[in-house]
Write a protein that holds these residues in place. Structure first.
Motif, mmCIF file in Angstrom:
data_model
loop_
_atom_site.group_PDB
_atom_site.id
_atom_site.type_symbol
_atom_site.label_atom_id
_atom_site.label_comp_id
_atom_site.label_asym_id
_atom_site.label_seq_id
_atom_site.Cartn_x
_atom_site.Cartn_y
_atom_site.Cartn_z
ATOM 1 N N LYS A 159 -10.289 -7.531 -4.718
ATOM 2 C CA LYS A 159 -9.311 -7.955 -3.718
ATOM 3 C C LYS A 159 -7.968 -7.243 -3.868
ATOM 4 C CE LYS A 159 -11.468 -12.477 -3.099
ATOM 5 N NZ LYS A 159 -11.289 -13.949 -3.098
ATOM 6 N N ARG A 160 -8.038 -5.968 -4.329
ATOM 7 C CA ARG A 160 -6.826 -5.153 -4.338
ATOM 8 C C ARG A 160 -6.470 -4.783 -2.901
ATOM 9 N NH1 ARG A 160 -6.210 -2.768 -9.485
ATOM 10 N NH2 ARG A 160 -7.141 -4.188 -10.995
ATOM 11 N N LYS A 161 -5.193 -4.598 -2.624
ATOM 12 C CA LYS A 161 -4.780 -4.284 -1.267
ATOM 13 C C LYS A 161 -5.190 -2.860 -0.910
ATOM 14 C CE LYS A 161 -0.938 -4.745 1.949
ATOM 15 N NZ LYS A 161 0.498 -5.052 2.137
ATOM 16 N N LEU A 162 -5.881 -2.717 0.201
ATOM 17 C CA LEU A 162 -6.469 -1.438 0.596
ATOM 18 C C LEU A 162 -5.425 -0.340 0.743
ATOM 19 C CD1 LEU A 162 -8.814 0.322 1.513
ATOM 20 C CD2 LEU A 162 -8.666 -0.718 3.768
ATOM 21 N N PHE A 163 -4.320 -0.631 1.410
ATOM 22 C CA PHE A 163 -3.336 0.415 1.661
ATOM 23 C C PHE A 163 -2.622 0.861 0.394
ATOM 24 C CE2 PHE A 163 -3.934 -0.856 6.039
ATOM 25 C CZ PHE A 163 -3.858 0.358 6.698
ATOM 26 N N ASN A 164 -2.403 -0.032 -0.551
ATOM 27 C CA ASN A 164 -1.817 0.361 -1.832
ATOM 28 C C ASN A 164 -2.750 1.302 -2.585
ATOM 29 O OD1 ASN A 164 0.465 -1.162 -1.404
ATOM 30 N ND2 ASN A 164 -0.264 -2.936 -2.561
ATOM 31 N N LEU A 165 -4.051 0.988 -2.568
ATOM 32 C CA LEU A 165 -5.037 1.853 -3.209
ATOM 33 C C LEU A 165 -5.099 3.225 -2.544
ATOM 34 C CD1 LEU A 165 -7.969 -0.695 -3.727
ATOM 35 C CD2 LEU A 165 -6.437 0.220 -5.481
ATOM 36 N N LEU A 166 -5.016 3.229 -1.217
ATOM 37 C CA LEU A 166 -5.044 4.494 -0.483
ATOM 38 C C LEU A 166 -3.862 5.379 -0.865
ATOM 39 C CD1 LEU A 166 -6.159 3.876 3.230
ATOM 40 C CD2 LEU A 166 -7.093 5.533 1.612
ATOM 41 N N ARG A 167 -2.671 4.807 -0.899
ATOM 42 C CA ARG A 167 -1.481 5.595 -1.207
ATOM 43 C C ARG A 167 -1.548 6.188 -2.612
ATOM 44 N NH1 ARG A 167 1.176 0.842 1.221
ATOM 45 N NH2 ARG A 167 1.595 1.342 3.406
ATOM 46 N N ILE A 168 -1.983 5.392 -3.576
ATOM 47 C CA ILE A 168 -2.081 5.881 -4.954
ATOM 48 C C ILE A 168 -3.109 7.010 -5.056
ATOM 49 C CG2 ILE A 168 -2.762 5.261 -7.307
ATOM 50 C CD1 ILE A 168 -1.669 2.444 -6.712
ATOM 51 N N SER A 169 -4.283 6.821 -4.445
ATOM 52 C CA SER A 169 -5.344 7.832 -4.536
ATOM 53 C C SER A 169 -4.963 9.115 -3.796
ATOM 54 C CB SER A 169 -6.664 7.272 -3.992
ATOM 55 O OG SER A 169 -6.523 6.846 -2.649
ATOM 56 N N LEU A 170 -4.262 8.990 -2.680
ATOM 57 C CA LEU A 170 -3.822 10.177 -1.943
ATOM 58 C C LEU A 170 -2.789 10.971 -2.737
ATOM 59 C CD1 LEU A 170 -3.533 8.708 1.668
ATOM 60 C CD2 LEU A 170 -5.231 10.357 0.862
ATOM 61 N N MET A 171 -1.902 10.278 -3.450
ATOM 62 C CA MET A 171 -0.924 10.967 -4.295
ATOM 63 C C MET A 171 -1.612 11.685 -5.445
ATOM 64 S SD MET A 171 2.062 11.971 -5.006
ATOM 65 C CE MET A 171 3.079 11.060 -3.818
ATOM 66 N N LEU A 172 -2.609 11.046 -6.060
ATOM 67 C CA LEU A 172 -3.361 11.691 -7.139
ATOM 68 C C LEU A 172 -4.094 12.934 -6.630
ATOM 69 C CD1 LEU A 172 -4.861 8.571 -8.970
ATOM 70 C CD2 LEU A 172 -3.022 10.066 -9.779
ATOM 71 N N ARG A 173 -4.627 12.856 -5.430
ATOM 72 C CA ARG A 173 -5.309 14.015 -4.850
ATOM 73 C C ARG A 173 -4.333 15.160 -4.603
ATOM 74 N NH1 ARG A 173 -8.234 13.494 0.888
ATOM 75 N NH2 ARG A 173 -6.053 13.582 1.544
#
Length: 404
Positions: A274-288
């Motif tokens: 139940k992690r927030k989807l948009f927070n996960l997206l932003r973190i993963s996009l920055m790592l990419r």
């Protein structure tokens, strides 16, 4: 049981993509074709861009089981035809067969996605989309990197014979699937229109009225631009600098895609927590974004004579595939969340439309990137990839007001 069925269906669905994205480019480069010609083979994916045209037909007629049986049986037959063809002797005829294979795979994709939207509830979307992405990539690994690694042992014809066997076994498995596969036909013609054009316009209007569709559409068009350019060109860069096709098949096809599967699995686990989807997206996009910067620096100093340079290149492949898998699972979960808000009569069409735009975003750029490399350089193109990878990160700042 539903997860097992979806896993099998997505596994066989990923095989044509792996075959054409991992095996064929390396093979063609090995026989001397230019980057421009190799990139132009992306035209074979045209059915994936046009599948939204026949998605309403799949939505309205017969059952999802029927479409799956027809498409997978057809895929098995095309593989049997490929056993008699060779890329260096019958490339034009092979290209036509591969185009037909993509057409059948796109029909299967519509049916599987439509089935997934129906049988998965919102709490199951995290694991469901993990199975979707992992199954698809596992099929891509087996038919791409796996085949490339052992192709010199078994040969072209035997590998396609094996692939045909897999499709026929999947057809038999689908035939014996449980009752929830037999979904009722939903006819959009319940609402009576006087002509076919108006009906299609009404479908289009209904799709765009679904909350979050425009925002999601913009995101899926741009989220893979930089990454897909890098993943398609970096193996060819390594091939030109001394790495063998078998080594590329192992590191980029097998190890890289295994890393991608691990990233996709992590995405599903994080969503299930139940992690927030948009927070996960932003973190993963920055790592990419940071991983692309690392790979760009590597291009400027790489030499195959130093073992640690090869190790650094392999590490960049593993990191890039892992983060790419994570981003993909999160994105497909986003798409399915959006489709859940659509009228159930058009859900398969709505999801197919978003998926078509996702493919368009990947292929529109990768089709011309080979020519751009021939015309400029790898470094210039990678600077462009870095810029493009930053665009979806900016897009997520304008988060739609939806319950994601």
């Amino acid at each position: 049981m539903k997860y097992k069925l979806l896993g099998v269906l997505y596994l066989v669905q990923g095989m044509p993509y792996g075959l054409q994205s991992s095996l064929l480019p390396i093979y063609l480069r090995g026989v001397g074709l230019s980057f421009t010609h190799i990139s132009l083979t992306k035209v074979l994916y045209l059915p994936w861009l046009l599948k939204v045209l026949w998605a309403p037909f799949v939505d309205q007629h017969w059952t999802k089981r029927t479409w799956l049986l027809l498409s997978m049986c057809g895929l098995g037959m095309t593989c049997l035809v490929c056993t008699a063809l060779s890329p260096d002797e019958n490339f034009l005829l092979l290209a036509i067969v591969l185009l037909l294979m993509n057409l059948l795979a796109s029909v299967q994709d519509i049916a599987v996605d439509g089935l997934a939207v129906i049988i998965l509830n919102r709490k199951e979307l995290g694991y469901g989309n993990t199975i979707q992405v992992v199954g698809y990539k596992l099929g891509s690994v087996l038919a791409g990197g796996g085949f490339l690694t052992v192709m010199h042992i078994f040969g072209w014809s035997n590998l396609f014979l094996l692939l045909a066997t897999v499709y026929f076994l999947a057809t038999l498995y689908t035939l014996s699937a449980p009752d929830f596969m037999i979904t009722a036909n939903v006819f959009i013609t319940k609402v009576k229109y006087k002509n076919k054009t108006l009906k299609r316009l009404e479908i289009l209007k209904m799709m765009f009225l679904v909350p979050g569709t425009l925002w999601t559409l913009g995101f899926v068009l741009i989220y893979k631009l930089g990454e897909h350019g890098a993943t398609s060109m970096f193996p060819l860069f390594l091939l030109d600098h001394g790495m063998s096709p078998a080594e590329l098949g192992f590191w980029n096809g097998m190890v890289g895609m295994t890393s991608s599967i691990a990233g996709s699995t992590m995405g599903g686990v994080l969503l299930a927590q139940k992690r927030k989807l948009f927070n996960l997206l932003r973190i993963s996009l920055m790592l990419r974004f940071l991983s692309l910067c690392y790979q760009t620096i590597l291009l400027t100093v790489y030499t195959s004579e130093l073992w640690y340079m090869t190790a650094a290149a392999v590490l960049s492949i593993i990191i890039q595939h892992f983060i790419g898998g994570l981003v993909t699972t999160l994105t497909f979960s986003l798409m399915m969340h959006c489709t859940k808000g659509a009228d159930e009569r058009i859900q398969a069409t709505h999801y197919s439309f978003l998926a078509t735009m996702e493919v368009l975003g990947k292929l529109a750029f990768s089709t011309v990137i080979g020519g751009l490399v021939d015309w400029t350089s790898f470094i210039f193109c990678y600077l462009l990839f870095i810029f493009l990878s930053f665009m979806p990160l900016i897009h997520t700042l304008y988060e739609p007001r939806l319950q994601f």
